[in-house]
Scaffold this motif. Structure first.
Motif, PDB file in Angstrom:
ATOM      1  N   ALA A 131      65.369 -19.226 -57.604  1.00 59.70           N
ATOM      2  CA  ALA A 131      66.368 -19.397 -56.548  1.00 59.70           C
ATOM      3  C   ALA A 131      66.759 -18.063 -55.923  1.00 59.70           C
ATOM      4  CB  ALA A 131      67.599 -20.104 -57.116  1.00 59.70           C
ATOM      5  N   ASP A 132      66.730 -16.984 -56.720  1.00 58.71           N
ATOM      6  CA  ASP A 132      67.144 -15.670 -56.239  1.00 58.71           C
ATOM      7  C   ASP A 132      65.967 -14.748 -55.971  1.00 58.71           C
ATOM      8  OD1 ASP A 132      66.462 -15.568 -58.903  1.00 58.71           O
ATOM      9  OD2 ASP A 132      68.069 -14.199 -59.487  1.00 58.71           O
ATOM     10  N   GLU A 133      64.804 -15.309 -55.730  1.00 60.39           N
ATOM     11  CA  GLU A 133      63.598 -14.514 -55.525  1.00 60.39           C
ATOM     12  C   GLU A 133      63.636 -13.769 -54.196  1.00 60.39           C
ATOM     13  OE1 GLU A 133      58.787 -15.345 -55.209  1.00 60.39           O
ATOM     14  OE2 GLU A 133      60.051 -16.647 -56.430  1.00 60.39           O
ATOM     15  N   VAL A 134      63.215 -12.493 -54.225  1.00 61.39           N
ATOM     16  CA  VAL A 134      63.138 -11.676 -53.022  1.00 61.39           C
ATOM     17  C   VAL A 134      61.746 -11.802 -52.421  1.00 61.39           C
ATOM     18  CG1 VAL A 134      63.225  -9.311 -52.130  1.00 61.39           C
ATOM     19  CG2 VAL A 134      64.857 -10.054 -53.878  1.00 61.39           C
ATOM     20  N   PRO A 158      59.273  -6.174 -58.301  1.00 60.26           N
ATOM     21  CA  PRO A 158      60.010  -7.256 -58.957  1.00 60.26           C
ATOM     22  C   PRO A 158      60.468  -8.305 -57.943  1.00 60.26           C
ATOM     23  CG  PRO A 158      60.732  -5.136 -59.795  1.00 60.26           C
ATOM     24  CD  PRO A 158      59.836  -4.847 -58.621  1.00 60.26           C
ATOM     25  N   ARG A 159      60.238  -9.561 -58.300  1.00 61.48           N
ATOM     26  CA  ARG A 159      60.697 -10.663 -57.457  1.00 61.48           C
ATOM     27  C   ARG A 159      62.180 -10.931 -57.648  1.00 61.48           C
ATOM     28  NH1 ARG A 159      56.185 -14.022 -56.011  1.00 61.48           N
ATOM     29  NH2 ARG A 159      54.296 -13.538 -57.208  1.00 61.48           N
ATOM     30  N   ILE A 160      62.671 -10.636 -58.856  1.00 64.60           N
ATOM     31  CA  ILE A 160      64.046 -10.964 -59.242  1.00 64.60           C
ATOM     32  C   ILE A 160      64.660  -9.752 -59.944  1.00 64.60           C
ATOM     33  CG2 ILE A 160      63.753 -13.466 -59.397  1.00 64.60           C
ATOM     34  CD1 ILE A 160      63.259 -13.122 -62.398  1.00 64.60           C
ATOM     35  N   GLU A 161      65.999  -9.727 -59.999  1.00 66.78           N
ATOM     36  CA  GLU A 161      66.691  -8.596 -60.607  1.00 66.78           C
ATOM     37  C   GLU A 161      66.320  -8.432 -62.077  1.00 66.78           C
ATOM     38  OE1 GLU A 161      71.243  -6.793 -60.915  1.00 66.78           O
ATOM     39  OE2 GLU A 161      70.882  -8.814 -60.117  1.00 66.78           O
ATOM     40  N   GLY A 162      66.017  -9.555 -62.758  1.00 68.96           N
ATOM     41  CA  GLY A 162      65.667  -9.493 -64.164  1.00 68.96           C
ATOM     42  C   GLY A 162      64.409  -8.699 -64.449  1.00 68.96           C
ATOM     43  N   GLY A 163      63.589  -8.451 -63.431  1.00 76.06           N
ATOM     44  CA  GLY A 163      62.371  -7.674 -63.627  1.00 76.06           C
ATOM     45  C   GLY A 163      62.535  -6.191 -63.383  1.00 76.06           C
ATOM     46  N   GLY A 182      58.804   3.773 -57.162  1.00 77.62           N
ATOM     47  CA  GLY A 182      59.427   3.741 -55.854  1.00 77.62           C
ATOM     48  C   GLY A 182      60.891   3.354 -55.952  1.00 77.62           C
ATOM     49  N   ARG A 183      61.635   3.592 -54.898  1.00 75.26           N
ATOM     50  CA  ARG A 183      63.061   3.269 -54.870  1.00 75.26           C
ATOM     51  C   ARG A 183      63.322   2.182 -53.825  1.00 75.26           C
ATOM     52  NH1 ARG A 183      62.104   7.998 -52.267  1.00 75.26           N
ATOM     53  NH2 ARG A 183      62.802   8.115 -50.084  1.00 75.26           N
ATOM     54  N   PRO A 184      64.466   1.534 -53.899  1.00 73.25           N
ATOM     55  CA  PRO A 184      64.793   0.513 -52.898  1.00 73.25           C
ATOM     56  C   PRO A 184      64.771   1.110 -51.484  1.00 73.25           C
ATOM     57  CG  PRO A 184      66.328   0.420 -54.742  1.00 73.25           C
ATOM     58  CD  PRO A 184      65.507   1.671 -54.928  1.00 73.25           C
ATOM     59  N   TYR A 208      65.087  -3.407 -54.881  1.00 72.08           N
ATOM     60  CA  TYR A 208      64.845  -3.016 -56.266  1.00 72.08           C
ATOM     61  C   TYR A 208      63.905  -1.812 -56.376  1.00 72.08           C
ATOM     62  CZ  TYR A 208      66.331  -7.887 -57.004  1.00 72.08           C
ATOM     63  OH  TYR A 208      67.012  -9.076 -56.994  1.00 72.08           O
ATOM     64  N   PRO A 209      63.964  -1.088 -57.494  1.00 68.69           N
ATOM     65  CA  PRO A 209      62.895  -0.121 -57.792  1.00 68.69           C
ATOM     66  C   PRO A 209      61.563  -0.859 -57.936  1.00 68.69           C
ATOM     67  CG  PRO A 209      64.780   0.166 -59.273  1.00 68.69           C
ATOM     68  CD  PRO A 209      64.995  -1.125 -58.542  1.00 68.69           C
ATOM     69  N   TRP A 210      60.467  -0.161 -57.704  1.00 70.00           N
ATOM     70  CA  TRP A 210      59.146  -0.760 -57.774  1.00 70.00           C
ATOM     71  C   TRP A 210      58.181   0.293 -58.315  1.00 70.00           C
ATOM     72  CZ3 TRP A 210      55.730   1.477 -54.081  1.00 70.00           C
ATOM     73  CH2 TRP A 210      56.370   2.247 -53.104  1.00 70.00           C
ATOM     74  N   SER A 211      56.946  -0.081 -58.554  1.00 71.74           N
ATOM     75  CA  SER A 211      56.038   0.847 -59.219  1.00 71.74           C
ATOM     76  C   SER A 211      54.633   0.771 -58.650  1.00 71.74           C
ATOM     77  CB  SER A 211      56.001   0.559 -60.727  1.00 71.74           C
ATOM     78  OG  SER A 211      55.570  -0.764 -60.978  1.00 71.74           O
ATOM     79  N   VAL A 212      53.892   1.852 -58.890  1.00 67.20           N
ATOM     80  CA  VAL A 212      52.467   1.910 -58.583  1.00 67.20           C
ATOM     81  C   VAL A 212      51.743   2.206 -59.889  1.00 67.20           C
ATOM     82  CG1 VAL A 212      50.650   2.994 -57.221  1.00 67.20           C
ATOM     83  CG2 VAL A 212      52.968   2.805 -56.273  1.00 67.20           C
ATOM     84  N   HIS A 213      50.764   1.384 -60.223  1.00 70.47           N
ATOM     85  CA  HIS A 213      49.965   1.541 -61.435  1.00 70.47           C
ATOM     86  C   HIS A 213      48.493   1.674 -61.075  1.00 70.47           C
ATOM     87  CE1 HIS A 213      52.986  -0.625 -64.353  1.00 70.47           C
ATOM     88  NE2 HIS A 213      53.468   0.469 -63.823  1.00 70.47           N
ATOM     89  N   SER A 214      47.720   2.116 -62.034  1.00 75.62           N
ATOM     90  CA  SER A 214      46.274   2.075 -61.862  1.00 75.62           C
ATOM     91  C   SER A 214      45.804   0.626 -61.819  1.00 75.62           C
ATOM     92  CB  SER A 214      45.581   2.810 -63.012  1.00 75.62           C
ATOM     93  OG  SER A 214      45.910   2.206 -64.260  1.00 75.62           O
ATOM     94  N   TRP A 215      44.776   0.376 -61.023  1.00 76.69           N
ATOM     95  CA  TRP A 215      44.173  -0.958 -60.942  1.00 76.69           C
ATOM     96  C   TRP A 215      43.075  -1.065 -61.991  1.00 76.69           C
ATOM     97  CZ3 TRP A 215      44.794  -5.602 -58.744  1.00 76.69           C
ATOM     98  CH2 TRP A 215      43.692  -6.483 -58.764  1.00 76.69           C
ATOM     99  N   LEU A 216      43.128  -2.122 -62.788  1.00 78.61           N
ATOM    100  CA  LEU A 216      42.112  -2.325 -63.818  1.00 78.61           C
ATOM    101  C   LEU A 216      41.246  -3.526 -63.442  1.00 78.61           C
ATOM    102  CD1 LEU A 216      44.253  -1.738 -67.017  1.00 78.61           C
ATOM    103  CD2 LEU A 216      42.613  -0.179 -65.963  1.00 78.61           C
TER     104      LEU A 216
END
Length: 319
Positions: free
Chosen positions: A11-14, A61-66, A95-97, A103-111
């Protein structure tokens, strides 16, 4: 692959899209601003994932819980990686909002690799040994300073929620058998040892294969310290009955740990099916498969054919 459009899962998905990712990357990591961005058809429910060029992945993150997962993975993945026998994602940037994304977000290596289909891995015995080797190595990592995992609570703490999920699924699964299986697991002795490092979400979507062998494990948002039984849930989502025996033998776990593992797999599958059956077909199908395997095992018919669900007492439909 392009993302499959699904109904909103939370319900609270971004909402996110490739244009948002391009703006976020350009504004905060301009050295990557010219790279193509493509949505990934991930079965994950907490993060929206986008391919960034050929070697990176953006996780929003889709939701604050992530949100806490961004820091958890950035802190602990580099520490865990050297002890593990297969690849895990490498955090590359946080990354930052911005751009309306909160929300904060991230970049990872692709596997690279392919996700297995639940219970349909051809020649599953080698994979069972591979995954047991990964779990054994993870559980042996020094736990000093580690945080509690996402599923660090005892099974008894999940009792009310699990029974509520069973009630929600009345008419859809064999609720009598599910209740009996859950009550049996609640009677298992608790883990007597210290907490160990666990992935805590070894579902098919978080396992990558190359030619049928384990090549990588991804999505460590739930990682932390807990009961080793939590990582044995893969026995029922990935393996047919004969390979489950190989998996258990390779792990050398006692009866109490195996029973708690059954309880964890049952509780998680029930909760996921109750929550996602109308919004996430892949998650719901995996949960149904797990329930079918668990209930067939409990009935003394491991590896048998699951019958189509039609209500209480008729069995749980497999995928």
């Amino acid at each position: 692959m392009g993302a499959v459009r699904r109904p909103r899962m939370h319900a609270d998905e971004v909402a996110t899209d490739p244009d948002l990712v391009r703006r976020l990357v350009a504004g905060q990591f301009p050295e990557w601003s010219g790279l193509p961005v493509e949505p990934v058809d991930s079965a994950g429910t907490v993060n929206a994932v986008y391919r960034l060029g050929d070697t990176m992945a953006v996780r929003l993150p889709r939701i604050e819980g992530g949100v806490k997962d961004v820091e958890t993975e950035a802190r602990w993945l580099p520490a865990l990686a050297p002890a593990l026998p297969v690849a895990i994602p490498a955090p590359l940037a946080k990354g930052r909002p911005a751009e309306g994304y909160p929300y904060p977000w991230s970049v990872h290596s692709w596997l690279p690799g392919a996700n297995p289909s639940p219970g349909q891995v051809a020649g599953a015995d080698p994979l069972a040994r591979d995954l047991a080797g990964f779990i054994t190595a993870l559980h042996r990592v020094d736990p000093a300073g580690g945080p509690p995992c996402y599923r660090s609570e005892p099974l008894t703490a999940r009792d009310a929620a699990t029974r509520a999920a069973i009630g929600t699924l009345r008419g859809d699964i064999d609720t009598g058998a599910a209740t009996a299986g859950w009550e049996a697991a609640l009677g298992a002795p608790s883990w007597p040892g210290p907490s160990v490092w666990v992935h805590a979400d070894l579902s098919p979507g978080n396992v990558l294969l190359d030619a049928g062998r384990l090549s990588a494990v991804i999505d460590f948002g739930c990682v932390g310290l807990g009961d080793p039984a939590v990582d044995l849930i893969a026995a029922w989502s990935l393996f047919p009955a004969p390979a489950r025996t190989v998996f258990r033998t390779a792990l050398d776990v006692d009866d109490a740990t195996w029973l708690r593992a059954r309880g964890w797999a049952l509780s998680i599958a029930l909760s996921e099916l109750a929550y996602y059956r109308a919004t996430h077909p892949v998650m719901a199908a995996t949960a149904r498969h797990v329930l079918a395997e668990l209930l067939m095992d409990a009935a003394g018919h491991p590896g048998g054919e699951a019958r189509a669900a039609g209500g209480d007492g008729s069995g749980c439909a497999s995928r």
